[in-house]
Design an enzyme around this catalytic site. Sequence first.
Site, PDB file in Angstrom:
ATOM      1  N   GLU A  67       0.809  -1.223   0.000  1.00  0.00           N
ATOM      2  CA  GLU A  67       0.000   0.000   0.000  1.00  0.00           C
ATOM      3  C   GLU A  67       0.838   1.266   0.000  1.00  0.00           C
ATOM      4  O   GLU A  67       0.520   2.243  -0.684  1.00  0.00           O
ATOM      5  CB  GLU A  67      -0.968   0.004   1.187  1.00  0.00           C
ATOM      6  CG  GLU A  67      -2.186  -0.899   0.995  1.00  0.00           C
ATOM      7  CD  GLU A  67      -1.913  -2.369   1.293  1.00  0.00           C
ATOM      8  OE1 GLU A  67      -0.794  -2.686   1.780  1.00  0.00           O
ATOM      9  OE2 GLU A  67      -2.797  -3.206   1.057  1.00  0.00           O
ATOM     10  N   HIS A 136     -11.056  -5.384   9.461  1.00  0.00           N
ATOM     11  CA  HIS A 136     -11.647  -5.046   8.165  1.00  0.00           C
ATOM     12  C   HIS A 136     -12.835  -4.085   8.275  1.00  0.00           C
ATOM     13  O   HIS A 136     -13.420  -3.720   7.272  1.00  0.00           O
ATOM     14  CB  HIS A 136     -12.114  -6.315   7.437  1.00  0.00           C
ATOM     15  CG  HIS A 136     -10.997  -7.050   6.777  1.00  0.00           C
ATOM     16  ND1 HIS A 136     -11.154  -8.262   6.166  1.00  0.00           N
ATOM     17  CD2 HIS A 136      -9.702  -6.740   6.619  1.00  0.00           C
ATOM     18  CE1 HIS A 136     -10.000  -8.677   5.672  1.00  0.00           C
ATOM     19  NE2 HIS A 136      -9.106  -7.755   5.941  1.00  0.00           N
TER      20      HIS A 136
END
Lengths: 342, 327
Positions: A67, A136
């Site tokens: 990322e 998440h």
Amino acid sequence: MTVMSYLGAIGAAQREAMDADERVIIIGEDVEANVYGTTGGGKSRSDKGDFLQRYGKNRIRNTPISEEGIVGAAAGAAMTGLRPIVDLSYSSFLYMAMDQFVNQVAKNRYMFGGQASMPVVFRSAMFYGLNTGAHHSDRPYPMFMNVPGLKIIAPATPSDAKGLLRSAVDSDDPILSFEACLLWSAKEDVDENEFWIPLGVARTAREGTDVTVVAISSSVPEAVAAAEELAQEGVSVEVIDPRTLVPLDRDAILRSVAKTGRLVVAEPAHRTCGAAAEISALVAEEIFDSLKAPIIRVTAPDMQIPFSPSLEKQMYPTKATIAAAIRRVVDLPALQPVAAAV
Amino acid sequence: MAELAHDTLREMQLRMLRIRAFDERASKMVKRGHIPGTVHTSIGQEAQVVGATMALGAGDYMSGNHRSHGHPIGKGSPLGPLMAELAGKATGVCKGKGGSLHLADFAVGSLGESGIVGSSIPIANGAALSSKVLNNGKVALAFFGDGAANQGVLYESMNMAGVWDLPMIFLCENNQYALSTPAHTVTSGVISQRAAGFGMPGIRVEEGQDVLAVYDAVSEAVARARAGDGPTLVEVMTYRYNEHSEGLRLGTDYRDAGEREAWLKKDPIILFRHYLASQGFSDDELDGLQATALAEVDAAVAFSDASPYPDLSVAFDDLYTDKESAA
């Protein structure tokens, strides 16, 4: 008009943007296989509209799971002539790239005296409410509201998702789009032609005169449902969806609360320093004299998201918790004990 | 070694002298309070900076780090707006918004310095991605130090550059210290050898004070990148003479005894002067280069001194493309 889902509308906006400008590229994990349904026309690769077939590997690029490297590369690409759309899949993954968001993406235009243009969009899904556990389920947009230089959208309807994303891709400022998975399957009539919804303009989801509910992301349909319920009891509720959190449409919020004199703010993020806190402070600072009742925030509590469905479903604003808050500001008796999350 | 024209050799020495003169003056200005904050000088590292920047083409991109005055100078940036930026003036290359840690001159492909170690590496990688997608023949180079070589984002970036065959050069300026920490005490193995793990060439320039050695190594990497053959990691061994930043008074305890003196004996500017003399440059010409560099720095300081500070009315400019979005 065509019936589109929220995800389908995002896909349509991405396709329009890719068609309109060759400098637009899409990079991210699993974008080639259209895993999340926004880079293709259908379920399988052979379906009409598949982005990889349509635009080729030069403009549709799977990335490694990196990322920080992805976000930084997208920033560098934006500074040198491309207009990347970055699919970061889950919003929780943004933390991996925090340095790039805060120190490069947000600051480069300013600290280089305007030399850097940063036309890049970072899309991510807030995967809350679906029993995916604490890693998440984050709704981290308020953290990024605290980073000057970023613009932030959180569309709550398919039409807004399509129109705001087009404006985001065309913007020369960096934009983070937070998309709630709970909204993915929402459907409505959407203009199949190109259209742009300007950033920083709120939408009045429902008009009313007694109470203003400012609702964000998946709290918008919950707020509208609560408003409909209260209408049966003679309470007229106005629901304002800011749609863009940075820049925030302060005027629309202040105008509505000045009219109704009562404010409830509902959002799925944590309570402390959330968007609801910012909106509440704005109203208290600017039009305190218009208020007929204390402002109430309906948010997620300041705690981790638990896995078990019996625990998780209590965490976010619902029709019931928003309705309970509305009852409090109009002095109606509570129907049941107010949930802890209110 | 490539045969270089007289003018190219002359320009190499001039740019090294510019960097030396610029940073020596900046150091004095910090100590006298004429530059706010601090600066990190490239004094001692001029060969590595100029060898790399002159191997790039005019349209090529680069990103820098905290020790980065030399990078735009090496790429041909005029000195006046750079000095004015250090002084926080409105005429600074970043309008006084960036300062020493954030010089950038997009006109010469300098995409900016980063005060966060390693943070600008993916920016150059993204510029290389642009070049690849747009097929415009440009290459990109990321400068970073031995300290940044231990940041994870370097390896994320090397992997992406490798798998996408990006026209990219990762240039490690190994000046052997991360502030006071000797590189060998925090670095496992040899930095340049890490390239092998990403399937790209890794080159170590041991004679990093020799501008031609650096120029040759980086030129080869640039040629590879431009030919579409992908990225290269180049590690250049060099040495910083001054403290990590001006105003620090750590002494020399963290350096080996006699180490600095040994490096001073192979000073890049003196070494190259000897080489140029051997190539037929006259003393007059070489002295003239020195005088030119000093005069340019004098003019840059005069430009800065004569420039106003930015007015408060521009404080919010360039936060966003539109003024309305600034709260």
